[in-house]
Structures are given as C-alpha cells and as structure tokens.
Design a protein around this motif. Sequence first.
Motif, PDB file in Angstrom:
ATOM      1  N   ASN A  74      14.229 -14.959 -10.218  1.00 17.42           N
ATOM      2  CA  ASN A  74      15.120 -13.823 -10.128  1.00 17.42           C
ATOM      3  C   ASN A  74      15.227 -13.290  -8.702  1.00 17.42           C
ATOM      4  OD1 ASN A  74      16.801 -12.370 -11.837  1.00 17.42           O
ATOM      5  ND2 ASN A  74      15.430 -10.594 -11.775  1.00 17.42           N
ATOM      6  N   LEU A  75      14.654 -14.055  -7.737  1.00 14.22           N
ATOM      7  CA  LEU A  75      14.576 -13.552  -6.367  1.00 14.22           C
ATOM      8  C   LEU A  75      15.407 -14.419  -5.425  1.00 14.22           C
ATOM      9  CD1 LEU A  75      10.706 -12.940  -6.176  1.00 14.22           C
ATOM     10  CD2 LEU A  75      12.502 -11.287  -6.757  1.00 14.22           C
ATOM     11  N   ASP A  76      15.820 -13.834  -4.276  1.00 18.70           N
ATOM     12  CA  ASP A  76      16.498 -14.658  -3.266  1.00 18.70           C
ATOM     13  C   ASP A  76      15.463 -15.549  -2.576  1.00 18.70           C
ATOM     14  OD1 ASP A  76      15.150 -13.185  -1.303  1.00 18.70           O
ATOM     15  OD2 ASP A  76      16.745 -11.684  -1.248  1.00 18.70           O
ATOM     16  N   ARG A  77      15.953 -16.492  -1.794  1.00 14.09           N
ATOM     17  CA  ARG A  77      15.078 -17.510  -1.213  1.00 14.09           C
ATOM     18  C   ARG A  77      13.938 -16.913  -0.387  1.00 14.09           C
ATOM     19  NH1 ARG A  77      14.110 -22.564  -1.741  1.00 14.09           N
ATOM     20  NH2 ARG A  77      15.233 -22.064  -3.614  1.00 14.09           N
ATOM     21  N   GLN A  78      14.307 -15.939   0.427  1.00 17.23           N
ATOM     22  CA  GLN A  78      13.285 -15.361   1.307  1.00 17.23           C
ATOM     23  C   GLN A  78      12.172 -14.698   0.493  1.00 17.23           C
ATOM     24  OE1 GLN A  78      14.738 -12.351   3.981  1.00 17.23           O
ATOM     25  NE2 GLN A  78      12.701 -12.023   4.827  1.00 17.23           N
ATOM     26  N   ASN A  79      12.574 -13.891  -0.486  1.00 16.73           N
ATOM     27  CA  ASN A  79      11.589 -13.241  -1.351  1.00 16.73           C
ATOM     28  C   ASN A  79      10.809 -14.259  -2.160  1.00 16.73           C
ATOM     29  OD1 ASN A  79      11.297 -10.340  -1.320  1.00 16.73           O
ATOM     30  ND2 ASN A  79      13.513 -10.301  -1.635  1.00 16.73           N
ATOM     31  N   ALA A  80      11.510 -15.305  -2.618  1.00 10.56           N
ATOM     32  CA  ALA A  80      10.858 -16.333  -3.423  1.00 10.56           C
ATOM     33  C   ALA A  80       9.746 -16.997  -2.621  1.00 10.56           C
ATOM     34  CB  ALA A  80      11.882 -17.367  -3.884  1.00 10.56           C
ATOM     35  N   MET A  81      10.058 -17.349  -1.364  1.00  7.66           N
ATOM     36  CA  MET A  81       9.052 -18.016  -0.541  1.00  7.66           C
ATOM     37  C   MET A  81       7.890 -17.079  -0.226  1.00  7.66           C
ATOM     38  SD  MET A  81       9.718 -20.949  -0.566  1.00  7.66           S
ATOM     39  CE  MET A  81      11.009 -21.479  -1.648  1.00  7.66           C
ATOM     40  N   GLN A  82       8.207 -15.806  -0.036  1.00  7.80           N
ATOM     41  CA  GLN A  82       7.158 -14.808   0.206  1.00  7.80           C
ATOM     42  C   GLN A  82       6.194 -14.750  -0.989  1.00  7.80           C
ATOM     43  OE1 GLN A  82       8.900 -10.972   0.868  1.00  7.80           O
ATOM     44  NE2 GLN A  82       7.808 -10.670   2.793  1.00  7.80           N
ATOM     45  N   VAL A  83       6.792 -14.746  -2.176  1.00  7.95           N
ATOM     46  CA  VAL A  83       5.965 -14.689  -3.382  1.00  7.95           C
ATOM     47  C   VAL A  83       5.120 -15.951  -3.511  1.00  7.95           C
ATOM     48  CG1 VAL A  83       6.102 -14.834  -5.898  1.00  7.95           C
ATOM     49  CG2 VAL A  83       7.333 -13.038  -4.685  1.00  7.95           C
ATOM     50  N   MET A  84       5.732 -17.138  -3.218  1.00  6.22           N
ATOM     51  CA  MET A  84       4.973 -18.397  -3.312  1.00  6.22           C
ATOM     52  C   MET A  84       3.833 -18.422  -2.299  1.00  6.22           C
ATOM     53  SD  MET A  84       5.729 -20.120  -5.819  1.00  6.22           S
ATOM     54  CE  MET A  84       4.655 -21.498  -5.389  1.00  6.22           C
ATOM     55  N   SER A 140       0.813  -1.224   0.000  1.00  5.47           N
ATOM     56  CA  SER A 140       0.000   0.000   0.000  1.00  5.47           C
ATOM     57  C   SER A 140       0.843   1.268   0.000  1.00  5.47           C
ATOM     58  CB  SER A 140      -0.923   0.017   1.210  1.00  5.47           C
ATOM     59  OG  SER A 140      -1.989  -0.853   0.976  1.00  5.47           O
ATOM     60  N   GLU A 141       1.913   1.252   0.818  1.00  2.00           N
ATOM     61  CA  GLU A 141       2.694   2.504   0.937  1.00  2.00           C
ATOM     62  C   GLU A 141       3.530   2.782  -0.301  1.00  2.00           C
ATOM     63  OE1 GLU A 141       4.721  -0.161   3.292  1.00  2.00           O
ATOM     64  OE2 GLU A 141       2.661  -0.559   2.784  1.00  2.00           O
ATOM     65  N   ARG A 142       3.657   1.770  -1.172  1.00  2.00           N
ATOM     66  CA  ARG A 142       4.485   1.969  -2.360  1.00  2.00           C
ATOM     67  C   ARG A 142       3.642   2.289  -3.597  1.00  2.00           C
ATOM     68  NH1 ARG A 142       7.736   2.153   0.994  1.00  2.00           N
ATOM     69  NH2 ARG A 142       9.668   0.972   1.268  1.00  2.00           N
ATOM     70  N   ALA A 143       2.346   2.497  -3.407  1.00  2.00           N
ATOM     71  CA  ALA A 143       1.427   2.648  -4.546  1.00  2.00           C
ATOM     72  C   ALA A 143       1.882   3.720  -5.530  1.00  2.00           C
ATOM     73  CB  ALA A 143       0.019   2.965  -4.046  1.00  2.00           C
ATOM     74  N   ASP A 144       2.412   4.821  -5.006  1.00  2.00           N
ATOM     75  CA  ASP A 144       2.750   5.928  -5.894  1.00  2.00           C
ATOM     76  C   ASP A 144       4.230   5.989  -6.253  1.00  2.00           C
ATOM     77  OD1 ASP A 144       0.125   6.762  -6.104  1.00  2.00           O
ATOM     78  OD2 ASP A 144       0.243   7.842  -4.191  1.00  2.00           O
ATOM     79  N   PHE A 145       4.954   4.909  -5.945  1.00  2.00           N
ATOM     80  CA  PHE A 145       6.354   4.839  -6.368  1.00  2.00           C
ATOM     81  C   PHE A 145       6.427   4.444  -7.830  1.00  2.00           C
ATOM     82  CE2 PHE A 145       9.225   4.465  -2.465  1.00  2.00           C
ATOM     83  CZ  PHE A 145       8.337   5.137  -1.651  1.00  2.00           C
ATOM     84  N   ARG A 146       7.382   5.002  -8.536  1.00  2.00           N
ATOM     85  CA  ARG A 146       7.642   4.541  -9.900  1.00  2.00           C
ATOM     86  C   ARG A 146       8.149   3.111  -9.845  1.00  2.00           C
ATOM     87  NH1 ARG A 146       7.787   8.630 -14.482  1.00  2.00           N
ATOM     88  NH2 ARG A 146       6.202   9.934 -13.533  1.00  2.00           N
ATOM     89  N   ALA A 147       7.875   2.361 -10.898  1.00  2.00           N
ATOM     90  CA  ALA A 147       8.319   0.970 -10.965  1.00  2.00           C
ATOM     91  C   ALA A 147       9.825   0.869 -10.728  1.00  2.00           C
ATOM     92  CB  ALA A 147       7.958   0.378 -12.314  1.00  2.00           C
ATOM     93  N   THR A 148      10.569   1.841 -11.234  1.00  2.00           N
ATOM     94  CA  THR A 148      12.023   1.782 -11.125  1.00  2.00           C
ATOM     95  C   THR A 148      12.515   2.018  -9.696  1.00  2.00           C
ATOM     96  OG1 THR A 148      11.959   4.075 -11.853  1.00  2.00           O
ATOM     97  CG2 THR A 148      12.561   2.440 -13.496  1.00  2.00           C
ATOM     98  N   GLN A 149      11.619   2.488  -8.827  1.00  2.00           N
ATOM     99  CA  GLN A 149      12.030   2.782  -7.448  1.00  2.00           C
ATOM    100  C   GLN A 149      11.716   1.627  -6.501  1.00  2.00           C
ATOM    101  OE1 GLN A 149       9.597   6.302  -7.216  1.00  2.00           O
ATOM    102  NE2 GLN A 149      11.362   7.658  -7.406  1.00  2.00           N
ATOM    103  N   LEU A 150      11.308   0.491  -7.053  1.00  2.00           N
ATOM    104  CA  LEU A 150      10.935  -0.653  -6.208  1.00  2.00           C
ATOM    105  C   LEU A 150      12.034  -1.711  -6.233  1.00  2.00           C
ATOM    106  CD1 LEU A 150       7.250  -1.028  -7.440  1.00  2.00           C
ATOM    107  CD2 LEU A 150       8.010   0.070  -5.320  1.00  2.00           C
ATOM    108  N   SER A 151      12.093  -2.506  -5.155  1.00  2.00           N
ATOM    109  CA  SER A 151      13.061  -3.614  -5.119  1.00  2.00           C
ATOM    110  C   SER A 151      12.536  -4.767  -5.967  1.00  2.00           C
ATOM    111  CB  SER A 151      13.240  -4.082  -3.678  1.00  2.00           C
ATOM    112  OG  SER A 151      12.120  -4.860  -3.293  1.00  2.00           O
ATOM    113  N   GLY A 152      13.400  -5.758  -6.204  1.00  2.00           N
ATOM    114  CA  GLY A 152      13.022  -6.895  -7.037  1.00  2.00           C
ATOM    115  C   GLY A 152      11.778  -7.612  -6.519  1.00  2.00           C
ATOM    116  N   GLY A 153      11.781  -7.909  -5.208  1.00  2.00           N
ATOM    117  CA  GLY A 153      10.639  -8.607  -4.622  1.00  2.00           C
ATOM    118  C   GLY A 153       9.370  -7.768  -4.697  1.00  2.00           C
ATOM    119  N   GLN A 154       9.527  -6.474  -4.465  1.00  2.00           N
ATOM    120  CA  GLN A 154       8.369  -5.569  -4.542  1.00  2.00           C
ATOM    121  C   GLN A 154       7.806  -5.523  -5.959  1.00  2.00           C
ATOM    122  OE1 GLN A 154      10.238  -2.056  -3.018  1.00  2.00           O
ATOM    123  NE2 GLN A 154       9.528  -2.420  -0.915  1.00  2.00           N
ATOM    124  N   LYS A 155       8.719  -5.465  -6.928  1.00  2.00           N
ATOM    125  CA  LYS A 155       8.271  -5.442  -8.326  1.00  2.00           C
ATOM    126  C   LYS A 155       7.465  -6.688  -8.642  1.00  2.00           C
ATOM    127  CE  LYS A 155      12.114  -2.879 -10.361  1.00  2.00           C
ATOM    128  NZ  LYS A 155      13.321  -3.035 -11.162  1.00  2.00           N
TER     129      LYS A 155
END
Lengths: 402, 232
Positions: B176-186, B137-152
């Motif tokens: 393309n993500l590290d393990r922690q981000n990968a599991m979060q996405v799954m 929610s807090e990243r709603a108005d960030f440009r895509a380029t301003q987000l981290s890999g997991g956020q993207k």
Amino acid sequence: MLYGAKMAWRHLGSAPGQTALLVAGVAAAVFIFIFMSALIGGLAELLVNRTLGNQAHVTVAAPDRPLPLLVPAQGRHILAARQASTSPSLGLAAPRAWEATLAAFPGVRVIAPKLVGSGVLIRGEVTRPVTLTGLEPGRESAIIRFERSMVAGTAALAAGGVLIGETLARDLGLSVGRAVTFRADNGNSVTLTVSGIYRLGLGQLDEAAAFVPMSAAQAVLERPGRVSAIELKLDDLYAAPAVAARIAAATGLDVTPWTETSAQLFEALRAQGNTGLILKVFAMITVVIGIASALMLTTFRRRGEIGIMRAFGATRRFILYVFVLEGALIGLAGGLAGALLAVAALSPFPPIEEVQPGQLPVDLGQGSIGLAIWLTTLGATLAALLPARAAARLDPVEAIQQ
Amino acid sequence: MSAPVLEVREVHKVYGEGATATHVLKGVSLAIDRGEMVALIGASGSGKSTLLNILGTLARPTSGQVTMLGEDLTRADDDTLTEFRNRHIGFVFQFHHLLPDFTALENVMFPSAVRAGRERAQARARAAALLAQVGLSERADFRATQLSGGQKQRVAIARALMNGPELILADEPTGNLDRQNAMQVMDLLARINRESGTSFLISTHDEEIAARCSRRVVISDGVIAADKRAAR
Ligand SMILES: Nc1ncnc2c1ncn2[C@@H]1O[C@H](COP(=O)(O)OP(=O)(O)OP(=O)(O)O)[C@@H](O)[C@H]1O
Ligand SMILES: [Mg+2]
C-alpha cells in the motif's frame, strides 16, 4: 481489567455525538420511568389520602360471641350452621391492655379505641338519627383527621363536649357553645355542648355522626370500661393484610384490614399500579433496543479493529468485556442524567397534601430513582451482551480482510 | 541446526463445501528456521494470505499439521492460540490497521497491555524505544489517524515487535506504499532481522522486495513451486 475499561472509554469518547445521543435517549427513558413512578405513586397517595385518610388501616374488635348450645348433645349428632350474631357485641373489655399488646406489633403507627352506638340528637322539635362515637381525649384526630377539617370551634373534646358535622349543625341550627341532647337507643339521655363543627366532605360523617369523649359514650351506652373496636394506622398501608393476619393469629381477636372493607379501592390502586408498571417496562424495553442496535452498529464499524486486536492477543473475553462495558457505561450515564433531570423537573411539584384540584399529584419520593438507575444499567449491560458476543466471535481473518 | 521456528506439514485448505468448494492449499509443507527472512511469492489468488493466516494461527487448516517452537498447534483451543500468538508471533498487514482511537505509542503497547490488563511503565518505555527504532519518536503521541501511510506501517512494525516475537508474518507490508516508503520499510525489516534475529515471512508480488530476503518461496496453484536460499 483496567485496560478493557480504557478501551471502552476511548471508543465512547471517539464518537462524542453518537455517545451523547445515546445517553440522551437513555436519559429520556429513565426520566419517563421516574416520572411515571412518581405520578402513579402520587396518585395512589392522593386517592388514599382522600378516601382512606379518615379510615383505620386495621380494625380490631372482639370476636363474635359463641352461640349458646340450645339442645343437649347426649347421644345425638347436631348439625348446626353458625351465623354471625345480629346483636352488637358487648365490645372489647380492658382496652388499655389490648392497646399495649397491639403497640408491640411492628409497623403499627397509631392506636385509637372507639365506642360506637346509635341514637338521636334532639334540639327542640328537631331530631336527627346519629351514630355516636366515643373517642379518647387527646387522640380525637388519630383516625379521622378532625384537626384539618374544623370550620368552627376545636377538635379537642372536653368533658360534656360534642363534635358534629357541618350539615348536621345546619339541620339542627347548632353552633359552637350551644347545647343539644343525645338520646341513645337504650333510652338513656345526656345533654352535650357543641365544642366543634367539622367539614370532612364525607356525607355520612357530616350529617349523621357525633363524637364525644370516651367516658361519656361509655356512660350513655352503658358499656363501662369497654370499647367497640381499636383502630390502627400503619406505617405501610399495603402491609395491612399481613399485619392483620399476624394480629389475628396472636390475639384471637376479630381483625379486619382496609383491603377487605374497601376492596374496590384496593383493586383500583392495583390496576393503576399495573398501568404504571407496563409504561415502565416499555421505557426499559426502549433502553434495551436502543443500546443493542447502537452497539450492533459500533461493533460492525469496528470489525477491522476487532480482528487486529484478536491477532495481537486479545481473547474473546476481552472483546466481550470492552463492548459490554460500553453498554453499561451508556446505561449508567443515561440513568444518572435522567435521574438528575427528573429531580430537577419534579422537585417544584407541591407535596401531595397540598395538591390542588387540577394539579398533577407527583411524589418524587416514590420516583424509584435508585431502582431506575440500577435497572437501566442492568438493561444496558444485557442489551450489550448480544452484539458484544457477536463481536467476540468474529473470525479474525474475515474481520481483518474486509 | 536448532528446531525450526515454524513448521507446517501437508497443509490443505478448502473454502466452502460441495460444488462451490475451492481447494486453495493442496499440501503445503514448509519450515522456517531461526533468523531466516523468507519471501513468499505468488500470483494474486495463489493462496499467500491463506497460508500466512494459517501459519499465524488466525485460521485453521482443513487438514495438515502446524508446529511452532516445537508445540503442535493443530488442535489447540482458541485461548491457547491467542496467548501463543501474543507471545510468539507478530503481524504486519497490508493495511496498517492501527487502532484509530489510540496514539502511536498506545498502539505499540497494545500486545503487552492486552496481556497484562494494563499499560505498564516498563511497556511504555519499551514502546518508546521501538518507536525510536522505527524513527518515529516525535510522533509517539499522535493519534493513528494523524499519521501518514508510511508512518502507520512503521508503527505497525514496532507493534509487531512489542512482545519480542520469534516470528513476524508480514502480508504484503509494502503493498500500500510508494516505492520510496516501501524500500524504507524493507530496510527496516532487514535491519530488525539482522539485529534481533527475528524470523520473517513476507508475502509479496514484488521481485525487488523478494530480492532483499535470504530465501524465496514461490507458491503456485496451491503448492510450493520453488524454494531457494540465496547464496550469501
Ligand atoms: N473466506 C474465503 N472463502 C472462500 N474463498 C476464499 C476465502 N478466502 C480466500 N478465498 C479464495 O482463496 C484463494 C486464495 O486467496 P488468498 O487471499 O490466499 O490469495 P493471495 O495469494 O493472498 O492473493 P492476493 O495476492 O491477491 O492477496 C482465492 O481464490 C480466494 O478467492
Ligand atoms: Mg493476499
């Protein structure tokens, strides 16, 4: 397609440097376009002012008289070659009625009758051959612009007055207020008073012409109530051939446009116009090539995005629209910027009538500013079409994978 | 049981022609049911992406039939396929592929806006809710380029959900993500699958990821080598 417009706008805004450079390039081409139009137009106007300024655009005269048939035609075939009669015609009768008729033709700005004859001006021992021209008082400067060219006296003709050129005045030792005798070829004489001396810078008019009131000319040349020709000036100089043709068809009179009497000048003006056209075409080609190549790079750089947009439901039309619009926006912005620049840069130039030798005759009014903006936008849109079409036809899989 | 969300029969895919022709898919038949979460496993170069692209109507099979929601898409034209994708299929790619000039919220709205021709207030509200669902929610108005890999990648998942598709195709979404981000996405994908009943087909090399799915399809040498539903 508001959304497509938003997308195009974002794309342009995301690389402000590149966009600004493109717009500047287009603006430069538009500037050249407008500058060339203004310069060529100004040059033509200057040339026309200097040479045609003292000429009629269209001359209306009586048709040549029919030749009398000398041999009775009974039972014979007569083959005859018609040759224009060599004696001057009697002229046009009832000029007032003709004037009214001519005034009804659209595009006619000025109407002035004249009566021309020849004779000599005599002062003491000295005589000089002159062409005598009768002009309607009040319309002396309608065709030849005496008002601007007076060196002494006035351009207005009063009864008994005569206007002569500076050279002729010097040859005859005349100044304003002096008397001089005109003797026509028919033997009639009249004594006139110099009321004005002009300098037009045109040899024949400055050294061998005299202008008198119409009634005086009609009396001494024995052409009561007649004129040799009615001269016209038009709103649009280049309409002369068309207007002349219309008048000739409607009245049956002998009508001559300036393009026939000054064919060389007409050709020169045309050649000059063509040169300008070539330069303008090249300016437009520059715009088209510049925008096409820039958009090719842009669409190549955005291949991945295009693939994603296609995957998420953007139609080919949508992609096409976005990139064509980008081209059109650059064209429009460049067109407006170039036009503003041209107006700012060309406004300080003096009007054509006040151009001094050595100055550029630039007429911003002939800069075709609207046309320049419109053509640029159109050219930019067309230029964008090719890269945009290629973008729309990208294979989404290939685009995403790269 | 209702008709499958997606079904392919005897799909072949050959790249190129003549001597250089590569026969990548050699008669793949597969049906995905509503609510299934399928892992597509295979070695690199085995044809996972190729199959996913065909299933997603981004590419056409050389031969074979593709049916989705009872509609035969084998011979549909480009506009029909585009609209079909827009309504019924969501994509998540390995490289996030957000539109770089747009904010997170605008990226999520894209599938709706491109269909409507403008960004509706309703769509904006839904996009915001989806971003909240993926915890951004807090990243709603960030440009895509301003987000981290997991956020993207989480924004990309929200975007895939925007038009409420029946099926989401995810090509190595965690590759393309590290393990922690990968599991979060799954975890996120599994939760969406549970809560909204959206079907998933997820390609991966990763056994740990495959273990989180309800079905495991192995592709090898251009054919389906194994197909096993987890006993629940
Ligand atoms: N456009 C293409 N032209 C020719 N061959 C292709 C093309 N795309 C893929 N291939 C070939 O098809 C085969 C399968 O490729 P694909 O990308 O489907 O594999 P993958 O299973 O997704 O591999 P990875 O796990 O590395 O992503 C590969 O041998 C590849 O070289
Ligand atoms: Mg792959």
